[in-house]
Scaffold this motif. Structure first.
Motif, PDB file in Angstrom:
ATOM      1  N   ALA A 157      74.848  19.513  -0.750  1.00 31.89           N
ATOM      2  CA  ALA A 157      74.173  20.256  -0.343  1.00 31.89           C
ATOM      3  C   ALA A 157      74.312  20.056   1.121  1.00 31.89           C
ATOM      4  CB  ALA A 157      72.853  20.329  -0.451  1.00 31.89           C
ATOM      5  N   LEU A 158      74.051  18.767   1.642  1.00 34.74           N
ATOM      6  CA  LEU A 158      74.530  18.655   2.754  1.00 34.74           C
ATOM      7  C   LEU A 158      75.773  17.645   3.691  1.00 34.74           C
ATOM      8  CD1 LEU A 158      73.211  17.524   5.015  1.00 34.74           C
ATOM      9  CD2 LEU A 158      73.179  14.841   4.674  1.00 34.74           C
ATOM     10  N   LYS A 159      76.485  17.470   2.865  1.00 35.50           N
ATOM     11  CA  LYS A 159      78.235  17.282   2.931  1.00 35.50           C
ATOM     12  C   LYS A 159      78.655  18.911   3.108  1.00 35.50           C
ATOM     13  CE  LYS A 159      79.832  14.668   0.310  1.00 35.50           C
ATOM     14  NZ  LYS A 159      81.172  13.863  -1.131  1.00 35.50           N
ATOM     15  N   VAL A 160      77.905  19.815   1.998  1.00 34.61           N
ATOM     16  CA  VAL A 160      78.707  20.915   2.144  1.00 34.61           C
ATOM     17  C   VAL A 160      78.383  21.766   3.359  1.00 34.61           C
ATOM     18  CG1 VAL A 160      79.220  23.211   1.163  1.00 34.61           C
ATOM     19  CG2 VAL A 160      78.871  21.430  -0.326  1.00 34.61           C
ATOM     20  N   SER A 161      77.213  21.849   3.443  1.00 36.55           N
ATOM     21  CA  SER A 161      76.872  22.298   4.955  1.00 36.55           C
ATOM     22  C   SER A 161      77.398  21.559   6.221  1.00 36.55           C
ATOM     23  CB  SER A 161      75.609  22.148   4.695  1.00 36.55           C
ATOM     24  OG  SER A 161      74.623  22.699   4.086  1.00 36.55           O
ATOM     25  N   ILE A 162      77.547  20.699   6.173  1.00 31.67           N
ATOM     26  CA  ILE A 162      78.062  20.460   7.549  1.00 31.67           C
ATOM     27  C   ILE A 162      79.647  20.282   7.782  1.00 31.67           C
ATOM     28  CG2 ILE A 162      78.903  17.380   8.412  1.00 31.67           C
ATOM     29  CD1 ILE A 162      75.732  16.505   7.704  1.00 31.67           C
ATOM     30  N   THR A 163      79.894  20.534   6.398  1.00 27.10           N
ATOM     31  CA  THR A 163      81.281  20.827   6.534  1.00 27.10           C
ATOM     32  C   THR A 163      81.744  22.172   6.976  1.00 27.10           C
ATOM     33  OG1 THR A 163      82.061  19.156   4.996  1.00 27.10           O
ATOM     34  CG2 THR A 163      83.823  20.856   5.104  1.00 27.10           C
ATOM     35  N   ALA A 164      81.433  22.764   6.267  1.00 32.24           N
ATOM     36  CA  ALA A 164      80.888  24.314   6.706  1.00 32.24           C
ATOM     37  C   ALA A 164      80.460  24.192   8.026  1.00 32.24           C
ATOM     38  CB  ALA A 164      79.465  25.064   5.954  1.00 32.24           C
ATOM     39  N   GLY A 165      79.856  23.725   8.823  1.00 28.87           N
ATOM     40  CA  GLY A 165      79.488  23.949  10.167  1.00 28.87           C
ATOM     41  C   GLY A 165      81.223  23.646  11.153  1.00 28.87           C
ATOM     42  N   VAL A 166      80.880  22.631  10.420  1.00 32.96           N
ATOM     43  CA  VAL A 166      82.521  21.659  11.612  1.00 32.96           C
ATOM     44  C   VAL A 166      83.749  23.246  11.674  1.00 32.96           C
ATOM     45  CG1 VAL A 166      84.392  20.609  11.771  1.00 32.96           C
ATOM     46  CG2 VAL A 166      81.717  19.205  11.459  1.00 32.96           C
ATOM     47  N   VAL A 167      84.091  23.229  10.392  1.00 34.35           N
ATOM     48  CA  VAL A 167      85.015  24.533  10.139  1.00 34.35           C
ATOM     49  C   VAL A 167      84.554  25.758  10.883  1.00 34.35           C
ATOM     50  CG1 VAL A 167      86.406  26.114   8.554  1.00 34.35           C
ATOM     51  CG2 VAL A 167      85.802  23.135   8.355  1.00 34.35           C
TER      52      VAL A 167
END
Length: 282
Positions: free
Chosen positions: A75-85
């Protein structure tokens, strides 16, 4: 600006960029299950509890998470990736505002061309990668031996999907790079067109190495768009060279070849007599 003001300006830009990424990351964390479902949707026919069996076309695996902390880290990885994109327009704008005052006018124009064309091309490559992920997954799962079950960790699939998105997105930037070299006067359209055999062979080899599956469909879905973009870059460079030649001919000596000397003006200029009242004045 003094060095201290440059550093303060960089600090302010970083704070705004990181703040935007964190804000979008927090919002994405509220919908991380929907995001994960969207990302693993290209796995066709694979659901929790699915077992391998039947023909290769029907074979599937079990989507799994290994470890107690895996759901949280995912969940942390997906959220950070979505935030950067999702926050990329904000931090790209902050980067542009920080760099733009130190660029010349033509350099700013080239940078705007890169951003205006590079971002849509990168997103197009990412969309193509996501589109062919189901085919890639089916081909890779078809190698599962009979009477066995393929466990599909979500982390591994997301890493594979991320690599494919980055490879496809960056490969779609090839025409932008070539056009920028042409605008800068490094290469000409004639030279780019002369490379067509080597470029097409290189694109085919790159597509074969970049796609993780061995099927020719994924290779063609990557090689054909890049080849078309390369031809489009050649056409754009050809138009730019023709425009540059027309504007160059309007200038004195603009129609000469690179190996020809410019003509010298040997006609004497008329001497204008000075006013008698100005004689003796400084």
């Amino acid at each position: 600006m003094p060095l201290g003001e440059h550093l303060r300006e960089l600090r302010n830009r970083l704070i705004k960029a990181v703040g935007a990424i964190l804000l979008v990351t927090v919002v994405a964390a509220l919908f991380y299950k929907q995001l994960i479902g969207f990302l693993i949707d290209p796995l066709p026919g694979c659901a929790p509890g699915g077992l391998g069996g039947g023909t290769d076309a029907e074979r599937c695996g079990v989507i799994s998470l290994n470890g107690l902390l895996s759901p949280f880290s995912l969940a942390l990885k997906v959220s950070i990736t979505a935030g950067v994109v999702a926050a990329s327009p904000v931090w790209l704008y902050q980067l542009w505002v920080f760099v733009a005052p130190g660029l010349h006018r033509h350099e700013r124009k080239y940078t705007l061309v890169f951003l205006g064309a590079g971002i849509p091309l990168f997103l197009s490559g990412a969309a193509v990668a996501y589109w062919i992920l189901p085919t890639t997954a089916r081909v890779l799962i078809s190698f599962t031996p009979d009477e066995t079950t393929n466990l599909l960790p979500v982390d591994d699939f997301l890493d594979l999907a991320t690599r494919m998105v980055l490879v496809f997105g960056l490969s779609f930037e090839l025409p932008v790079f070539l056009v920028l070299l042409n605008l800068g006067g490094v290469i000409t359209a004639r030279r780019m067109i002369g490379w067509w055999r080597g470029m097409l062979m290189g694109i085919a080899a790159f597509a074969a190495l970049a796609t993780p599956s061995t099927d020719p469909l994924s290779m063609l879905l990557l090689a054909v768009p890049i080849s078309l973009l390369y031809l489009g870059a050649c056409a754009t460079a050809w138009c730019n060279d023709r425009r540059r030649k027309r504007t160059g001919r309007a200038e004195p000596g603009g129609s000469l070849q690179d190996t020809q000397a410019s003509p010298m003006g040997l006609t004497p200029a008329p001497v204008v007599p000075r006013d008698s009242t100005s004689i003796g004045r400084p």
